[in-house]
Design an enzyme around this catalytic site. Structure first.
Site, short mmCIF file in Angstrom:
data_model
loop_
_atom_site.label_atom_id
_atom_site.label_comp_id
_atom_site.label_asym_id
_atom_site.label_seq_id
_atom_site.Cartn_x
_atom_site.Cartn_y
_atom_site.Cartn_z
N ASN A 25 10.57 49.48 -139.29
CA ASN A 25 11.77 48.80 -138.48
C ASN A 25 12.93 49.16 -139.37
O ASN A 25 13.94 49.08 -138.70
CB ASN A 25 11.24 47.40 -138.07
CG ASN A 25 12.52 46.83 -137.49
OD1 ASN A 25 12.87 47.30 -136.34
ND2 ASN A 25 12.87 45.97 -138.17
N GLY A 31 12.18 45.55 -142.53
CA GLY A 31 13.48 44.98 -142.00
C GLY A 31 12.97 43.80 -141.03
O GLY A 31 13.59 43.66 -140.02
N VAL A 91 13.22 50.32 -148.86
CA VAL A 91 12.41 51.29 -148.21
C VAL A 91 12.50 52.51 -148.83
O VAL A 91 11.87 53.63 -148.95
CB VAL A 91 12.06 51.10 -147.05
CG1 VAL A 91 11.40 49.91 -146.24
CG2 VAL A 91 13.30 51.35 -146.01
N LYS A 117 16.75 59.55 -136.95
CA LYS A 117 15.89 59.17 -135.92
C LYS A 117 14.92 60.36 -135.30
O LYS A 117 13.88 60.06 -134.78
CB LYS A 117 16.54 58.31 -134.95
CG LYS A 117 17.24 56.94 -135.53
CD LYS A 117 16.06 56.15 -136.01
CE LYS A 117 16.70 54.81 -136.25
NZ LYS A 117 15.71 53.78 -136.87
N ILE A 119 20.36 47.64 -128.01
CA ILE A 119 19.56 46.18 -128.09
C ILE A 119 20.53 45.24 -128.73
O ILE A 119 21.08 45.86 -129.74
CB ILE A 119 18.28 46.44 -128.88
CG1 ILE A 119 17.57 47.69 -128.32
CG2 ILE A 119 17.39 45.03 -128.92
CD1 ILE A 119 16.73 47.52 -127.01
N TYR A 161 22.63 59.16 -138.27
CA TYR A 161 21.73 58.36 -137.66
C TYR A 161 20.77 59.15 -136.61
O TYR A 161 19.61 59.08 -136.51
CB TYR A 161 22.40 57.22 -136.92
CG TYR A 161 21.67 56.15 -136.32
CD1 TYR A 161 21.09 55.11 -137.01
CD2 TYR A 161 21.40 55.85 -134.90
CE1 TYR A 161 20.17 54.02 -136.61
CE2 TYR A 161 20.65 55.06 -134.30
CZ TYR A 161 20.04 54.11 -135.30
OH TYR A 161 19.37 53.12 -134.78
N SER A 194 14.88 55.85 -132.14
CA SER A 194 16.39 55.42 -131.34
C SER A 194 16.44 56.37 -130.07
O SER A 194 16.16 57.45 -130.11
CB SER A 194 17.60 55.33 -132.23
OG SER A 194 18.65 55.34 -131.10
N ARG A 201 15.12 39.85 -139.66
CA ARG A 201 16.10 39.38 -138.66
C ARG A 201 15.93 40.51 -137.56
O ARG A 201 15.20 41.54 -137.62
CB ARG A 201 17.45 39.52 -139.27
CG ARG A 201 18.04 40.60 -139.63
CD ARG A 201 19.58 40.46 -140.12
NE ARG A 201 19.87 41.96 -140.01
CZ ARG A 201 21.18 42.25 -140.46
NH1 ARG A 201 21.95 41.55 -141.34
NH2 ARG A 201 21.78 43.48 -140.51
P1 NAI Z 1 19.34 44.82 -138.19
O1 NAI Z 1 20.63 45.17 -138.90
O2 NAI Z 1 19.62 43.63 -137.20
O3 NAI Z 1 18.06 44.66 -138.90
C1 NAI Z 1 17.74 45.76 -139.83
C2 NAI Z 1 16.70 44.96 -140.86
O4 NAI Z 1 16.44 46.15 -142.04
C3 NAI Z 1 17.83 43.95 -141.79
O5 NAI Z 1 16.81 42.75 -142.16
C4 NAI Z 1 17.92 44.70 -143.00
O6 NAI Z 1 18.23 43.92 -144.21
C5 NAI Z 1 16.75 45.52 -143.13
N1 NAI Z 1 16.88 46.77 -143.99
C6 NAI Z 1 18.31 47.42 -144.01
N2 NAI Z 1 17.93 48.59 -144.99
C7 NAI Z 1 16.84 48.33 -145.64
C8 NAI Z 1 16.24 48.87 -146.84
N3 NAI Z 1 16.69 49.99 -147.14
N4 NAI Z 1 14.94 48.42 -147.03
C9 NAI Z 1 14.26 47.29 -146.56
N5 NAI Z 1 14.93 46.70 -145.43
C10 NAI Z 1 16.19 47.16 -145.02
O7 NAI Z 1 18.96 45.98 -137.07
P2 NAI Z 1 18.02 45.90 -135.88
O8 NAI Z 1 19.31 46.09 -134.52
O9 NAI Z 1 17.26 44.86 -135.74
O10 NAI Z 1 17.48 47.42 -135.92
C11 NAI Z 1 15.95 47.61 -136.27
C12 NAI Z 1 15.82 48.91 -136.07
O11 NAI Z 1 15.50 49.44 -134.88
C13 NAI Z 1 16.23 49.90 -136.79
O12 NAI Z 1 15.67 51.00 -137.11
C14 NAI Z 1 17.29 50.48 -135.99
O13 NAI Z 1 17.80 51.75 -136.24
C15 NAI Z 1 16.52 50.43 -134.64
N6 NAI Z 1 17.25 50.47 -133.35
C16 NAI Z 1 18.13 49.62 -133.12
C17 NAI Z 1 18.85 49.60 -131.96
C18 NAI Z 1 19.70 48.47 -131.34
O14 NAI Z 1 20.50 48.76 -130.40
N7 NAI Z 1 19.99 47.26 -132.04
C19 NAI Z 1 18.69 50.86 -131.21
C20 NAI Z 1 17.64 51.81 -131.60
C21 NAI Z 1 17.08 51.61 -132.58
#
Ligand code: NAI
Length: 246
Positions: A89, A12, A63, A158, A187, A154, A141, A15
């Site tokens: 991630n 991930g 993944v 987590k 976040i 979700y 999370s 971005r």
């Molecule tokens: P985002 O949606 O901006 O980025 C996630 C990235 O993972 C994207 O580039 C997406 O294409 C990629 N992705 C999604 N499914 C995939 C797969 N099957 N295989 C490979 N890549 C894949 O999300 P964000 O906010 O950057 O989140 C990143 C991590 O942080 C996640 O695990 C999320 O659950 C966790 N998180 C985020 C929080 C938030 O408030 N934004 C809070 C707690 C945890």
């Protein structure tokens, strides 16, 4: 913190938080393998890193799919020759109340967030064991600890990541591989842009530090756990949530 000569695989990584983690690790000298299901976005991000002099490449993988993950690991080793750091991630949400949650939404979130983390740890274990070095950080999370209405899939995924982190830490410790989790709170990323204004307000009232976190807040914690300074830390969950969980 120096990551000179180290190769960091960030799922991930195209971005959001993943990209911020890549930025922090690259600032310490790490080479970057940005793994994403959105290959075009990951390619663009990797090209932006290369333009700044960072050795970065994009790799396509879902993944949730073990064949994809094994192929991706082979490609990373063929390209960089090693794999020292793995940051799990990649994550998705498919929110709904339990009584309205579709089975497919339950399955999709568990498949990416939990099984995806397992798939990547399993694939990275062999090269890391051979090298007798590894740093694995899984992004969990706050809701994996607290629960959250509308996020059964979700929060379960987590919470599962936290259990998986502790087991992997115990299995891999003798090979000098540490496994930790970072549990972000609220976040600001594209993932949280989907949240309604009311839900956002509710989150903010529960954050003692009274602000949403930035991807960099999470990335700096991940960087620490990947560094030599964290060599004696394994199986832990570091909360980066403005004080939501204490
Ligand atoms: P985002 O949606 O901006 O980025 C996630 C990235 O993972 C994207 O580039 C997406 O294409 C990629 N992705 C999604 N499914 C995939 C797969 N099957 N295989 C490979 N890549 C894949 O999300 P964000 O906010 O950057 O989140 C990143 C991590 O942080 C996640 O695990 C999320 O659950 C966790 N998180 C985020 C929080 C938030 O408030 N934004 C809070 C707690 C945890």
């Amino acid at each position: 913190m120096s990551f000179e000569g180290k190769v960091a695989v960030i799922t991930g990584g195209a971005r959001g938080i993943g990209r911020a983690i890549a930025t922090e690790l690259a600032a310490g000298g790490a080479k970057l393998a940005l793994v994403d299901v959105l290959l075009d976005v990951a390619e663009t991000t990797a090209a932006e890193f290369r333009a700044q002099g960072v050795d970065a490449a994009a790799f396509a993988a879902n993944v949730a799919n073990p064949e994809d993950v094994n192929r991706m690991c082979d490609e990373v080793i063929a390209h960089f020759g090693q794999m020292d750091i793995l940051v799990n991630n990649a994550g998705i949400t498919r929110d709904n109340l339990i009584m309205r949650m579709k089975e497919s939404d339950w399955d999709a979130v568990i498949a990416v967030n939990l099984k995806g983390t397992f798939n990547c740890i399993k694939a990275a274990t062999r090269p890391m064991m051979k090298a007798r070095f590894g740093r694995i950080v899984n992004i969990a999370s706050v809701v994996g600890v607290m629960g959250n209405a509308g996020q059964a899939n979700y929060s379960a995924s987590k919470a599962g990541v936290i259990g998986l982190t502790k087991t992997a830490a115990k299995e891999l410790a003798s090979r000098n591989i540490t496994v930790n989790a970072v549990a972000p709170g609220y976040i600001q990323t594209e993932m949280t842009e989907k949240v309604s204004d009311a839900a956002r307000e509710a989150f903010l009232t529960n954050i003692p530090l009274a602000r949403a976190g930035q991807p960099e807040d999470v990335a700096r914690a991940v960087k620490f756990l990947c560094s030599d300074d964290a060599a004696y830390i394994t199986g832990q969950v570091l909360h980066v949530d403005g004080g939501m969980v204490m």
